[in-house]
Enzyme design. Structure first.
Site, PDB file in Angstrom:
ATOM      1  N   GLN A  98       0.714  -1.109  -0.097  1.00 47.42           N
ATOM      2  CA  GLN A  98      -0.076  -0.010   0.042  1.00 47.42           C
ATOM      3  C   GLN A  98       0.922   1.101   0.119  1.00 47.42           C
ATOM      4  OE1 GLN A  98      -3.389  -0.643   3.026  1.00 47.42           O
ATOM      5  NE2 GLN A  98      -1.620  -1.966   3.586  1.00 47.42           N
ATOM      6  N   VAL A 100       3.629   4.016  -0.970  1.00 48.98           N
ATOM      7  CA  VAL A 100       4.036   4.695  -2.411  1.00 48.98           C
ATOM      8  C   VAL A 100       5.485   5.094  -2.370  1.00 48.98           C
ATOM      9  CG1 VAL A 100       1.737   5.643  -2.700  1.00 48.98           C
ATOM     10  CG2 VAL A 100       3.218   7.003  -1.330  1.00 48.98           C
ATOM     11  N   HIS A 116      -1.367   1.551  -4.338  1.00 50.26           N
ATOM     12  CA  HIS A 116      -1.728   3.122  -4.079  1.00 50.26           C
ATOM     13  C   HIS A 116      -0.922   3.961  -4.876  1.00 50.26           C
ATOM     14  CE1 HIS A 116      -3.865   2.005  -0.060  1.00 50.26           C
ATOM     15  NE2 HIS A 116      -4.543   1.456  -1.155  1.00 50.26           N
ATOM     16  N   CYS A 127      -4.315  14.596 -20.233  1.00 51.26           N
ATOM     17  CA  CYS A 127      -3.981  13.490 -21.216  1.00 51.26           C
ATOM     18  C   CYS A 127      -3.342  12.491 -20.628  1.00 51.26           C
ATOM     19  CB  CYS A 127      -2.987  14.095 -22.398  1.00 51.26           C
ATOM     20  SG  CYS A 127      -1.320  14.772 -21.727  1.00 51.26           S
ATOM     21  N   THR A 192       0.714  -2.801   8.620  1.00 51.65           N
ATOM     22  CA  THR A 192      -0.395  -2.021   8.135  1.00 51.65           C
ATOM     23  C   THR A 192      -1.245  -2.230   9.102  1.00 51.65           C
ATOM     24  OG1 THR A 192      -2.083  -1.973   6.579  1.00 51.65           O
ATOM     25  CG2 THR A 192      -1.158  -4.180   6.964  1.00 51.65           C
ATOM     26  N   SER A 193      -2.274  -1.155   9.314  1.00 50.10           N
ATOM     27  CA  SER A 193      -3.166  -1.154  10.424  1.00 50.10           C
ATOM     28  C   SER A 193      -4.533  -1.720   9.759  1.00 50.10           C
ATOM     29  CB  SER A 193      -3.898   0.299  10.375  1.00 50.10           C
ATOM     30  OG  SER A 193      -4.287   0.817   9.323  1.00 50.10           O
TER      31      SER A 193
HETATM   32  P1  OAD Z   1      -1.391   3.164   8.885  1.00 51.27           P
HETATM   33  O1  OAD Z   1      -0.545   4.344   9.303  1.00 51.27           O
HETATM   34  O2  OAD Z   1      -2.904   3.092   8.970  1.00 51.27           O
HETATM   35  O3  OAD Z   1      -0.803   1.947   9.739  1.00 51.27           O
HETATM   36  C1  OAD Z   1       0.825   1.685  10.228  1.00 51.27           C
HETATM   37  C2  OAD Z   1       0.572   0.314  10.919  1.00 51.27           C
HETATM   38  O4  OAD Z   1       2.104   0.028  11.113  1.00 51.27           O
HETATM   39  C3  OAD Z   1       0.072   0.503  12.072  1.00 51.27           C
HETATM   40  O5  OAD Z   1      -0.556  -0.672  12.408  1.00 51.27           O
HETATM   41  C4  OAD Z   1       1.418   0.454  13.271  1.00 51.27           C
HETATM   42  O6  OAD Z   1       1.252  -0.273  14.508  1.00 51.27           O
HETATM   43  C5  OAD Z   1       2.415  -0.206  12.351  1.00 51.27           C
HETATM   44  N1  OAD Z   1       3.791   0.148  12.657  1.00 51.27           N
HETATM   45  C6  OAD Z   1       4.097   1.184  13.054  1.00 51.27           C
HETATM   46  N2  OAD Z   1       5.518   1.070  13.561  1.00 51.27           N
HETATM   47  C7  OAD Z   1       5.924  -0.117  13.056  1.00 51.27           C
HETATM   48  C8  OAD Z   1       7.322  -0.821  12.765  1.00 51.27           C
HETATM   49  N3  OAD Z   1       8.397  -0.287  13.107  1.00 51.27           N
HETATM   50  N4  OAD Z   1       7.065  -1.944  12.285  1.00 51.27           N
HETATM   51  C9  OAD Z   1       5.982  -2.521  11.907  1.00 51.27           C
HETATM   52  N5  OAD Z   1       4.732  -1.852  11.960  1.00 51.27           N
HETATM   53  C10 OAD Z   1       4.575  -0.756  12.352  1.00 51.27           C
HETATM   54  O7  OAD Z   1      -0.677   2.582   7.399  1.00 51.27           O
HETATM   55  P2  OAD Z   1      -1.265   1.670   6.269  1.00 51.27           P
HETATM   56  O8  OAD Z   1      -1.951   0.357   6.803  1.00 51.27           O
HETATM   57  O9  OAD Z   1      -0.377   1.442   5.354  1.00 51.27           O
HETATM   58  O10 OAD Z   1      -3.796   5.076   1.769  1.00 51.27           O
HETATM   59  O11 OAD Z   1      -2.401   2.537   5.732  1.00 51.27           O
HETATM   60  C11 OAD Z   1      -3.229   2.202   4.788  1.00 51.27           C
HETATM   61  C12 OAD Z   1      -3.600   3.492   3.917  1.00 51.27           C
HETATM   62  O12 OAD Z   1      -4.236   4.435   4.231  1.00 51.27           O
HETATM   63  C13 OAD Z   1      -2.284   3.979   3.189  1.00 51.27           C
HETATM   64  O13 OAD Z   1      -1.900   3.336   2.060  1.00 51.27           O
HETATM   65  C14 OAD Z   1      -2.630   5.274   2.750  1.00 51.27           C
HETATM   66  C15 OAD Z   1      -3.483   5.823   4.182  1.00 51.27           C
HETATM   67  O14 OAD Z   1      -4.441   6.704   4.000  1.00 51.27           O
HETATM   68  C16 OAD Z   1      -3.799   6.104   0.791  1.00 51.27           C
HETATM   69  O15 OAD Z   1      -3.185   6.996   0.582  1.00 51.27           O
HETATM   70  C17 OAD Z   1      -4.825   5.673  -0.516  1.00 51.27           C
HETATM   71 ZN    ZN Z   2      -0.930  16.328 -20.626  1.00 57.65          ZN
END
Ligand code: OAD
Ligand code: ZN
Length: 251
Positions: A98, A100, A116, A127, A192-193
């Protein structure tokens, strides 16, 4: 727990990884949720929606340029490298992310599915023009420019090639991710959350089709209830330990 995870991985036939912002936390890329999360101090509806971009492209671009610069300085950490190594060993078939931030690619992962988008890519709002600023070598120049970025082909406004709230995910990437999840007998979920859909379906699909779920996260997440093994630990530390065990098992 690590031992169990290592055994499952070493025995798997088609393992995939599913990653989120937490895998890059140790590379000092801020996560979105949680105590130091970006969405604590920044409002996503003002920065990461198509409406916000129409209303105030300067504000949205200043946020994305700030992230591009920060992420541009970030380097992969041991967890990114471990996934690349597991792919080289033939254990991991793909990384579905997820994120970028491009750090999986930097670490050497070959089969990477970016659900994402990618922060270093820009695309035209009118375009088909797309540009990867890292590959074109124009990142520094792009970040310095004060005016809004314009398409070199048609002059329209450029936007970051990332998925915003309310937008569909890139169709081919999502289809490929679902296909991999259906085939996988194990998914390694890292940082990931697990609350943002449709991405969060990936581990659920693996589970429902009889695969194992290994989760690495210092906190419980939306995935924890379906995890067969939960390594409550930061990604770098967990993956270093896991790699030591796996190397012992497959040798
Ligand atoms: P989140 O910020 O929601 O979650 C991050 C997760 O990483 C949490 O569960 C933390 O507990 C965990 N975490 C923190 N430090 C860590 C470490 N050192 N090792 C392992 N885990 C750790 O991020 P995402 O789940 O990626 O979407 O969020 C999903 C999407 O929501 C993103 O791609 C973005 C966001 O809005 C878009 O931009 C469309
Ligand atoms: Zn263009």
């Amino acid at each position: 727990m690590i031992e169990e995870a290592a055994k499952l991985l070493a025995r798997s036939r088609f393992a995939i990884a599913f990653t989120g912002a937490g895998i890059s936390a140790e590379s000092r890329v801020p996560t979105f949720r949680g105590s130091n999360g970006l969405w604590k101090t920044h409002r996503p509806e003002e920065l990461a929606t198509p409406e916000a971009f129409r209303r105030d492209p300067h504000l949205v671009w200043s946020f994305y340029k700030w992230r591009m610069e920060l992420i541009g300085k970030a380097r992969p950490n041991p967890a990114h490298y471990a996934l690349a190594e597991l792919e080289r060993m033939g254990i991991l078939k793909a990384v579905i992310t997820q994120n970028v931030d491009d750090l999986h690619r930097e670490a050497g992962t070959k089969n990477l599915i970016e659900l994402h988008g990618n922060i270093f890519r820009v695309r035209c709002t009118s375009c088909d023009y797309k540009e990867n600023l890292k590959e074109s070598g124009r990142l520094e120049e792009f970040l310095k420019e004060k005016d809004l970025p314009k398409c070199p082909e048609c002059g329209s406004l450029l936007r970051p090639d990332v998925v915003w709230f309310g937008e569909p995910l890139p169709r081919k990437a999502l289809e490929e991710a679902f296909r991999l999840a259906e085939r996988a007998d194990l998914v390694l979920v890292i940082g990931t959350s697990g609350v943002v859909y449709p991405a969060a379906y990936i581990p659920q699909i693996v589970k429902e089709t009889g695969g194992k779920v290994i989760e690495v996260n210092p906190e419980e997440s939306g995935i924890t209830p379906i995890a067969d093994v939960f390594l409550r630990c930061p990604a770098g530390e967990a993956m270093e330990k896991l790699m030591e065990r796996i190397e012992g098992l497959v040798r």
